[in-house]
Design a protein around this motif. Structure first.
Motif, PDB file in Angstrom:
ATOM      1  N   ALA A   1      -3.634  -1.517   4.311  1.00 47.97           N
ATOM      2  CA  ALA A   1      -3.050  -2.398   3.294  1.00 47.97           C
ATOM      3  C   ALA A   1      -1.854  -3.162   3.856  1.00 47.97           C
ATOM      4  O   ALA A   1      -1.668  -4.353   3.579  1.00 47.97           O
TER       5      ALA A   1
ATOM      6  N   GLY B   1      -2.286  -7.048   4.058  1.00 47.52           N
ATOM      7  CA  GLY B   1      -1.474  -7.704   3.033  1.00 47.52           C
ATOM      8  C   GLY B   1      -1.962  -7.548   1.617  1.00 47.52           C
ATOM      9  O   GLY B   1      -1.268  -7.982   0.691  1.00 47.52           O
ATOM     10  N   SER B   2      -3.129  -6.974   1.403  1.00 52.53           N
ATOM     11  CA  SER B   2      -3.617  -6.760   0.042  1.00 52.53           C
ATOM     12  C   SER B   2      -4.623  -5.625   0.042  1.00 52.53           C
ATOM     13  O   SER B   2      -5.233  -5.316   1.068  1.00 52.53           O
TER      14      SER B   2
ATOM     15  N   SER C   1      -7.450  -5.611  -1.571  1.00 57.28           N
ATOM     16  CA  SER C   1      -8.813  -6.140  -1.480  1.00 57.28           C
ATOM     17  C   SER C   1      -9.182  -6.459  -0.034  1.00 57.28           C
ATOM     18  O   SER C   1     -10.293  -6.156   0.420  1.00 57.28           O
TER      19      SER C   1
ATOM     20  N   GLN D   1     -12.737  -1.681  -3.295  1.00 56.69           N
ATOM     21  CA  GLN D   1     -11.292  -1.859  -3.496  1.00 56.69           C
ATOM     22  C   GLN D   1     -10.694  -0.837  -4.460  1.00 56.69           C
ATOM     23  O   GLN D   1      -9.602  -0.297  -4.205  1.00 56.69           O
TER      24      GLN D   1
ATOM     25  N   SER E   1      -7.401   1.573  -3.690  1.00 57.31           N
ATOM     26  CA  SER E   1      -6.232   1.530  -4.577  1.00 57.31           C
ATOM     27  C   SER E   1      -5.916   2.912  -5.127  1.00 57.31           C
ATOM     28  O   SER E   1      -4.753   3.323  -5.223  1.00 57.31           O
TER      29      SER E   1
ATOM     30  N   ARG F   1       4.001  -4.619  -5.895  1.00 55.17           N
ATOM     31  CA  ARG F   1       2.785  -5.399  -6.133  1.00 55.17           C
ATOM     32  C   ARG F   1       3.194  -6.773  -6.654  1.00 55.17           C
ATOM     33  O   ARG F   1       3.835  -6.872  -7.712  1.00 55.17           O
TER      34      ARG F   1
ATOM     35  N   ASN G   1       1.774 -11.053  -7.037  1.00 52.07           N
ATOM     36  CA  ASN G   1       0.533 -11.822  -7.158  1.00 52.07           C
ATOM     37  C   ASN G   1       0.099 -12.414  -5.825  1.00 52.07           C
ATOM     38  O   ASN G   1      -1.064 -12.788  -5.657  1.00 52.07           O
ATOM     39  N   ARG G   2       1.012 -12.501  -4.893  1.00 53.13           N
ATOM     40  CA  ARG G   2       0.683 -13.162  -3.623  1.00 53.13           C
ATOM     41  C   ARG G   2       0.378 -12.163  -2.509  1.00 53.13           C
ATOM     42  O   ARG G   2      -0.615 -12.267  -1.824  1.00 53.13           O
ATOM     43  N   LYS G   3       1.266 -11.195  -2.311  1.00 53.85           N
ATOM     44  CA  LYS G   3       1.093 -10.299  -1.173  1.00 53.85           C
ATOM     45  C   LYS G   3       1.820  -8.992  -1.437  1.00 53.85           C
ATOM     46  O   LYS G   3       2.832  -8.962  -2.139  1.00 53.85           O
ATOM     47  N   LEU G   4       1.280  -7.923  -0.883  1.00 50.58           N
ATOM     48  CA  LEU G   4       1.948  -6.640  -0.975  1.00 50.58           C
ATOM     49  C   LEU G   4       3.245  -6.663  -0.170  1.00 50.58           C
ATOM     50  O   LEU G   4       3.299  -7.191   0.948  1.00 50.58           O
TER      51      LEU G   4
END
Length: 318
Positions: free
Chosen positions: A16, A20-21, A23, A33, A37, A54, A56-59
């Motif tokens: 992760a 970066g995410s 997914s 996924q 998680s 968390r 919306n763009r990146k962890l």
């Protein structure tokens, strides 16, 4: 009580961070996924702190995540190194096989056995120790050797004895043909000028124990005129006329003494019985299993030695 972290959770955590995410990490690991998680959620629960912010763009790693990152990397590197260190043992491309045999096996088996094993698995080191069978049993029981081929009976406490044994005839040998015209009686064995091997172990030696029991049941004692350590030396002395000896027939043949000595079977026939021993419920390495298969092959090639399926009743010491 929170569960301990797992290697799988640390692997998912590092993926992760790298991708970066959740997914993207799940896609890279070829898993769903939600599964990834959930494992990271469990990791955070076991540690008691969040590892990611968390967005919306990146962890984004939290402070705890930053602290865990190098340690997680170190754990997985160490795990991979540990797996790699034993890979050779599993794939027969490294490691050492430690095996014990009865002392005279050097004359019967070991040259061809080691040659064949090295030809098949040149990257595996081999350590074959020739001892009295009682010593082999002790070494296997103590974990010094992984397995062994011994003459029965031995003290089998803590050991598994194979269900297939090999029997090889033991004969009386003399340089004087007049002494082998018929099988010697127990009384004649007691009076014979016997030269017996395995001096250090004496009556503990499995074959010596059989002879001793035979004469004792007849009410007499076994009193060899000479005891030596090596069966080869016992045969040499017998060929020189110093005395007679009692040795396994395949060993006398292998050492070339059947042309120099006269032999006769005992009545009833006396046999050495050989079997594999391992620690009870032990998990044998692939190399040891291969070596035992080769031992079986070489035993089958010996004349006057026959495989017998047995439940090994009474194989151990009383």
């Amino acid at each position: 009580m929170a569960s301990a972290m797992t290697l799988q959770q640390l692997t998912y955590f590092l993926a992760a961070v790298e991708h970066g995410s959740f997914s993207a990490a799940a896609e890279a690991l070829y898993i769903a996924q939600p599964s990834l998680s959930e494992q990271i959620r469990r990791l955070e629960h076991s540690l008691g702190v969040p590892l990611f912010v968390r967005t919306n763009r990146k962890l984004v790693l939290t402070e705890a995540g930053h602290l865990l990152l190098p340690r997680a990397q170190h754990v997985l590197v160490a795990t991979n190194e540990a797996e790699e260190s034993v890979r050779g043992v599993r794939t027969l491309t490294g490691g050492t096989v430690a095996f014990g045999t009865f002392s005279s096996a050097q004359h019967l088996l070991l040259s061809g056995l080691i040659t064949d094993f090295r030809a098949q698995h040149p990257k595996v080191r081999i350590r074959v120790v020739g001892l009295n069978s009682s010593e082999v049993a002790d070494a296997v029981r103590d974990g010094v050797l992984e397995a062994g081929l011994v003459a029965l009976p031995v003290d089998d406490r803590g050991l598994d004895v194979s269900g297939v044994v090999w029997t090889c005839e033991v004969v009386y040998l003399s340089a004087d043909p007049s002494r082998v015209t018929e099988p010697p009686t127990a009384q004649q064995l007691a009076e014979a000028p016997l030269i017996l091997p395995e001096a250090r172990w004496g009556n503990i030696d499995p074959t010596r124990r059989q002879l001793l029991g035979r004469v004792q049941r007849a009410g007499v004692s076994l009193s060899p005129v000479a005891e030596v350590e090596s069966p080869a030396l016992a045969l040499t002395l017998a060929a020189s006329g110093v005395g007679d000896t009692v040795i396994s027939l395949p060993l006398a043949r292998s050492l070339g003494y059947l042309e120099r000595l006269h032999s006769v079977s005992l009545d009833p026939p006396l046999h050495e019985t050989f079997a594999f021993i391992t620690r009870r419920d032990a998990h044998l390495s692939p190399a040891t299993r291969v070596l035992m298969e080769l031992v079986t092959k070489h035993l089958a090639a010996l004349e006057t030695c026959d495989p017998v399926i047995s439940h090994i009743e009474g194989a151990g010491d009383e």
